[in-house]
Design an enzyme around this catalytic site. Structure first.
Site, PDB file in Angstrom:
ATOM      1  N   GLU A  63     -10.397  -7.006  -3.237  1.00  0.00           N
ATOM      2  CA  GLU A  63     -10.492  -6.830  -1.792  1.00  0.00           C
ATOM      3  C   GLU A  63     -11.912  -6.660  -1.239  1.00  0.00           C
ATOM      4  O   GLU A  63     -12.217  -7.179  -0.165  1.00  0.00           O
ATOM      5  CB  GLU A  63      -9.660  -5.607  -1.361  1.00  0.00           C
ATOM      6  CG  GLU A  63      -8.183  -5.739  -1.619  1.00  0.00           C
ATOM      7  CD  GLU A  63      -7.497  -4.388  -1.522  1.00  0.00           C
ATOM      8  OE1 GLU A  63      -7.669  -3.554  -2.434  1.00  0.00           O
ATOM      9  OE2 GLU A  63      -6.808  -4.156  -0.524  1.00  0.00           O
ATOM     10  N   ARG A 115      -6.337   4.509   4.683  1.00  0.00           N
ATOM     11  CA  ARG A 115      -7.502   3.791   4.156  1.00  0.00           C
ATOM     12  C   ARG A 115      -8.466   3.418   5.282  1.00  0.00           C
ATOM     13  O   ARG A 115      -9.682   3.441   5.103  1.00  0.00           O
ATOM     14  CB  ARG A 115      -7.077   2.554   3.362  1.00  0.00           C
ATOM     15  CG  ARG A 115      -8.218   1.887   2.607  1.00  0.00           C
ATOM     16  CD  ARG A 115      -7.736   0.879   1.580  1.00  0.00           C
ATOM     17  NE  ARG A 115      -7.422   1.488   0.302  1.00  0.00           N
ATOM     18  CZ  ARG A 115      -8.305   1.705  -0.681  1.00  0.00           C
ATOM     19  NH1 ARG A 115      -9.561   1.335  -0.544  1.00  0.00           N
ATOM     20  NH2 ARG A 115      -7.936   2.276  -1.797  1.00  0.00           N
TER      21      ARG A 115
HETATM   22  N1  MTE Z   1      -6.708 -13.576  -4.809  1.00  0.00           N
HETATM   23  C1  MTE Z   1      -5.836 -14.609  -4.759  1.00  0.00           C
HETATM   24  N2  MTE Z   1      -6.221 -15.795  -5.214  1.00  0.00           N
HETATM   25  N3  MTE Z   1      -4.586 -14.461  -4.237  1.00  0.00           N
HETATM   26  C2  MTE Z   1      -4.157 -13.254  -3.738  1.00  0.00           C
HETATM   27  O1  MTE Z   1      -3.024 -13.126  -3.282  1.00  0.00           O
HETATM   28  N4  MTE Z   1      -4.744 -10.885  -3.285  1.00  0.00           N
HETATM   29  C3  MTE Z   1      -5.832  -9.939  -3.043  1.00  0.00           C
HETATM   30  C4  MTE Z   1      -6.852  -9.983  -4.166  1.00  0.00           C
HETATM   31  N5  MTE Z   1      -7.219 -11.339  -4.464  1.00  0.00           N
HETATM   32  C5  MTE Z   1      -5.073 -12.142  -3.772  1.00  0.00           C
HETATM   33  C6  MTE Z   1      -6.345 -12.361  -4.356  1.00  0.00           C
HETATM   34  C7  MTE Z   1      -5.394  -8.569  -2.886  1.00  0.00           C
HETATM   35  S1  MTE Z   1      -4.803  -8.086  -1.390  1.00  0.00           S
HETATM   36  C8  MTE Z   1      -5.488  -7.649  -3.890  1.00  0.00           C
HETATM   37  S2  MTE Z   1      -5.074  -6.037  -3.651  1.00  0.00           S
HETATM   38  C9  MTE Z   1      -5.941  -8.019  -5.230  1.00  0.00           C
HETATM   39  O2  MTE Z   1      -6.254  -9.407  -5.319  1.00  0.00           O
HETATM   40  C10 MTE Z   1      -4.842  -7.668  -6.225  1.00  0.00           C
HETATM   41  O3  MTE Z   1      -5.140  -8.041  -7.512  1.00  0.00           O
HETATM   42  P1  MTE Z   1      -6.071  -7.178  -8.495  1.00  0.00           P
HETATM   43  O4  MTE Z   1      -5.686  -5.747  -8.341  1.00  0.00           O
HETATM   44  O5  MTE Z   1      -5.734  -7.731  -9.816  1.00  0.00           O
HETATM   45  O6  MTE Z   1      -7.470  -7.449  -8.055  1.00  0.00           O
HETATM   46 MO1  MOS Z   2      -3.812  -5.788  -1.603  1.00  0.00          MO
HETATM   47  S1  MOS Z   2      -3.770  -5.593   0.412  1.00  0.00           S
HETATM   48  O1  MOS Z   2      -3.901  -4.049  -1.855  1.00  0.00           O
HETATM   49  O2  MOS Z   2      -2.201  -6.199  -1.965  1.00  0.00           O
END
Ligand code: MTE
Ligand code: MOS
Length: 812
Positions: A727, A319
């Site tokens: 992200e 990535r």
């Molecule tokens: N938001 C919160 N509050 N807590 C989290 O741990 N993880 C992030 C993001 N937002 C996270 C977060 C990461 S690394 C990812 S990949 C995505 O949320 C995963 O969730 P989604 O695929 O439902 O967006």
């Molecule tokens: Mo998020 S780093 O893809 O869990």
């Protein structure tokens, strides 16, 4: 409009609902994995014996004294493993190592009636080590040739020819630090042996199916004998994508051996010293630009610090390589990636998954090159933006370049950048010891897992005879609001009110073979699967309703809990239709499935179209830097971000603000330090608690934050026209770093080039501005003692007042 993206009238998606557990969170009633331990009888507590060496052979492990400690029930060692004693997926993470590979690695686990007894038991375990030389830093690893995994090259065109035709060729290096996840909830697992002899593991995991797979392999049992449940996580941020498995396995192993439930919950310092972090990267680059500043060629070598084992380092590197272009067209490219093997924790996924590290390389290049070319950084960036029809270095066609241009123009306009640049120039001219700058940077982030197979999801939806709806899906809730979005998707697809729907905790016996909730794709994948399941049931209900309403099934509409027939005035309540359907023996349960179409990727040639689409964003950040200390403040940030047609605007807003703050923490504040000296603590994490590892708090947020969602941003390829958000906004924080660079440059003569370390801590900023004052970029230069700083009557209040443009989001 595709049937996946089309929204029905009265859709529940798009409404600004609050997080489905918000009330539970703020009242402390939300239950997390470790909250189950006190509710479980006869629980054993686990405590690790952590090695005090970065690299050593284990010559003797004597657990007899520990077993004499009152309360200690068992000491888990390698001899207890009936299956395969490895917690990774590359066969390189022994659960009970004979060779210690990082300071703090667990060599065995003590199980006891109380946590205190387990801790005392661990202290009584006798371990003899034969210390070995340890590699800690990226430069050390590169010098020693210590690498692991594949070394992919991403290439297009002819880099040498591209450099040869360039009017300007520049080269440089950049080293960027990693980052600790610092989720509020540390790693936790609780395993019990069920009545039928199978194992249930409650785990704080982003990837229940892989936790299940690893536990089953460690126990030597088929996966159908192991169930993993994740209630919710107190944050994961990527840190719980791969790393929960070992702790779940320890708990499961202990439960099988003792017959008692076993709880593993890391203390904060155990979590900090044992679990992986964001990868630090080193980059060496050569870039060619033409006379107008257009990028011609980029040659780079990116080396990530993988730590002691591979974990997710290979996909993270992929990535990173796929994001070195960020938003810019570069005709000739050759970027090679390598993963260093060092004696540190095994670095892992972290929000952005290598994307931030890749993007930082090109943004650093542009930030450094702009003064050399005599261009404003924003002008240089804008000039290099992709146009539709161009392709990324890995061959994916760009189709939404216009969105980035639009977001850029909107930020420029709404943030008043032209006016503020003039004001800042004025301010800087009249303040010798304080300089301000505003920087604007773009984000283009690919959405989907690079590995095509992971882009699938399942859901299981039940409609009960009273009309209430229970949704299981494969995604996990970590605070990001996935369950809220899934609730809105189900309510939309069934045409019912949100409170008709409940989302059940994630379990591997409900939806099997799931992918990690990661790559921001949780709502795209699971949303489409939930929608599929709901529509199957809705279509069956339409048959029943059609008879009652006297219309063809195709003319039945479901909305707000009311079922109606097109062109008739008659309506029937949802619950009545469901009850009638039950009596008519209608199947009221459905499994949904989704796979993302149109993706392809070859990791051998690093070419393909791995992403369903790109998420875009633009941020402009203003900072002020103090010339005496390097201390700085972020004064204002303006963001326009592309979330497609938002599924849940409040949730998306929270994700954008949170990601920005977390990104700013990574780039400016958070400073992981390992002991790299030759003393007896070599390899120890020096920043192993909140007192030494500085996190961004609300106080570091700018007093003015404007966030707007890009309008007219419907996404054809995704559920209800939305886009992933988790992200991408993290990388908006690169604007903070670029603003700091520009403010440092303002201390020097016109055209000063500033080399900024990452993180750009106040100390780093101080040395950078000293170098700028001395008339050159980079390097370290002493300065005279600082006179006391003057008071600033115009300084904005430190109280953050997040001004979000809620009215732009529909319901506020
Ligand atoms: N938001 C919160 N509050 N807590 C989290 O741990 N993880 C992030 C993001 N937002 C996270 C977060 C990461 S690394 C990812 S990949 C995505 O949320 C995963 O969730 P989604 O695929 O439902 O967006
Ligand atoms: Mo998020 S780093 O893809 O869990």
């Amino acid at each position: 409009m595709s049937s996946l993206s089309e929204r029905p009238a009265g859709a529940v998606v798009g409404r600004s609902l609050r997080h489905e557990s918000a009330a539970l969170h703020v009242t402390g009633r939300a239950r997390f994995t470790d909250d189950l331990a006190p509710r479980t009888k006869d629980v054993l507590h686990a405590w690790p014996v952590q090695a005090p060496h970065a690299h050593a052979l284990l010559s003797r492990l004597d657990t007899s004294a520990a077993r004499d400690v009152p309360g200690v029930v068992h000491v888990l060692t390698g001899e207890d493993v009936p299956g395969v004693g490895d917690s990774g997926d590359s066969d390189d993470e022994p659960l009970f190592p004979t060779e210690v590979c990082f300071h703090g690695q667990a060599v065995c686990w003590v199980l006891a009636d109380s946590l205190e007894a387990a801790r005392r038991g661990a202290a009584a375990v006798r371990v003899d080590y034969e210390p070995l030389p340890a590699i800690l830093t990226l430069p050390e690893a590169i010098a020693a040739g210590s690498f692991q995994g594949a070394q992919p090259t991403l290439r297009r065109g002819d880099v040498e020819a591209g450099l040869a035709r360039s009017a300007h060729v520049l080269d440089g290096e950049l080293e960027m630090a990693g980052q600790e996840h610092f989720y509020l909830e540390t790693h936790a697992a609780l395993a019990t042996v069920e009545d039928d002899g199978t194992v249930l593991v409650q785990s704080s995991t982003q990837h229940p199916s892989e936790t299940q797979a690893v536990v089953a392999r460690v126990l030597g049992r088929p996966r159908h004998e192991v169930t993993v449940q994740c209630l919710r996580m107190g944050g994961g941020f990527g840190g719980k994508e791969m790393q929960p498995h070992g702790y779940a396995a320890v708990a499961a192993l202990g439960a099988i051996l003792t017959g008692r439930p076993v709880r593993v919950r890391l203390t904060r310092s155990q979590d900090l010293t044992m679990t992986g972090k964001r990868h630090g990267f080193h980059a060496r680059w050569r870039v060619g630009l033409d006379d107008e500043g257009r990028l011609q060629a980029l040659e780079a070598t990116l080396t990530s610090d993988g730590g002691w084992s591979l974990d997710l380092s290979q996909p993270v590197l992929t990535r990173a390589l796929c994001h070195v272009d960020n938003a810019y067209w570069i005709p000739d490219v050759r970027v090679t990636g390598r993963i260093a093997r060092t004696h540190k924790t095994s670095q892992t996924a972290f929000r952005g998954f290598g994307g931030p590290q890749g993007m930082l390389v090109v943004e650093d290049i542009l930030g450094r090159c702009a003064p050399l070319l005599g261009l404003e950084p924003h002008e240089l960036r804008r000039r290099n933006f992709y146009q539709d029809g161009q392709t990324t270095p890995y061959g994916q066609e760009i189709t939404q370049a216009g969105r980035l241009h639009r977001a850029w123009d909107q930020v420029t306009r709404t943030a008043g950048l032209d006016r503020r640049r003039a004001e800042i120039a004025q301010f800087n001219a009249t303040h010798e010891h304080r300089q301000r700058a505003v920087a604007i940077t773009p984000v283009k982030f690919g959405i989907s897992f690079n590995l095509t197979a992971f882009n699938q999801a399942g859901a299981l939806v039940h409609v009960y005879a009273d009309g209430s709806v229970l949704v299981n899906h494969g995604g996990t809730e970590m605070g990001q609001g996935l369950h809220t979005k899934m609730l809105q998707v189900a309510a939309t697809a069934l045409g019912v009110a949100p409170d008709t729907v409940r989302i059940a905790p994630t379990r591997t016996d409900k939806v099997p073979n799931t992918s990690a909730t990661a790559a921001s794709s949780g709502s795209d994948l699971n949303g489409a699967a939930v929608k599929d399941a709901c529509e199957q049931i809705r279509d069956r209900l339409a048959q029943v309703a059609a008879q009652r309403l006297g219309v063809p099934a195709a003319d039945v509409r479901f909305r707000d809990g009311v079922v109606s027939g097109l062109g008739t005035g008659t309506t029937v309540p949802w619950a009545e239709v469901v009850a009638a359907a039950y009596v008519a023996r209608t199947h009221l349960s459905a499994a949904g499935f989704y796979r993302t179409e149109g993706l392809h990727w070859s990791s051998t040639v690093m070419q393909g179209s791995p992403f369903k689409y790109f998420a875009h964003g633009v941020a402009a950040t203003e900072v002020e830097v103090d010339g005496f200390t390097g201390a700085y403040r972020t004064r204002r940030v303006d963001i326009v971000h592309d979330v497609g047609d938002s599924l849940s605007p409040l949730v998306d807003l929270g994700q954008i603000e949170g990601a920005f703050a977390q990104g700013a923490g990574w780039l400016t504040l958070e400073d992981l330090r390992w002991d790299t000296g030759d003393g007896e603590h070599r390899g120890r994490l020096a920043t192993a608690s909140a007192s030494t590892y500085k996190l961004p708090s609300i106080a570091e947020l700018p007093p003015v934050v404007h966030v707007a969602l890009l309008e007219h941003a419907h996404e054809e390829g995704a559920v209800y026209g939305s886009k992933a958000v988790g992200e991408p906004p993290l990388m908006l924080a690169i604007s903070v770093r670029e603003a700091l660079r520009q403010a440092c440059a303002a201390f020097g003569p016109e055209g000063t080039v500033v080399e900024l370390p990452s993180p750009a801590t106040p100390e780093a900023v101080f040395w950078a501005l000293q170098a700028a004052r001395a008339g050159h970029g980079g390097g370290i230069e002493g300065g005279d003692g600082p006179p006391p700083p003057e008071a600033d009557p115009e300084a904005p209040e430190r109280r953050p007042q997040t001004e979000t443009l809620l009215h732009q989001l529909g319901e506020g």
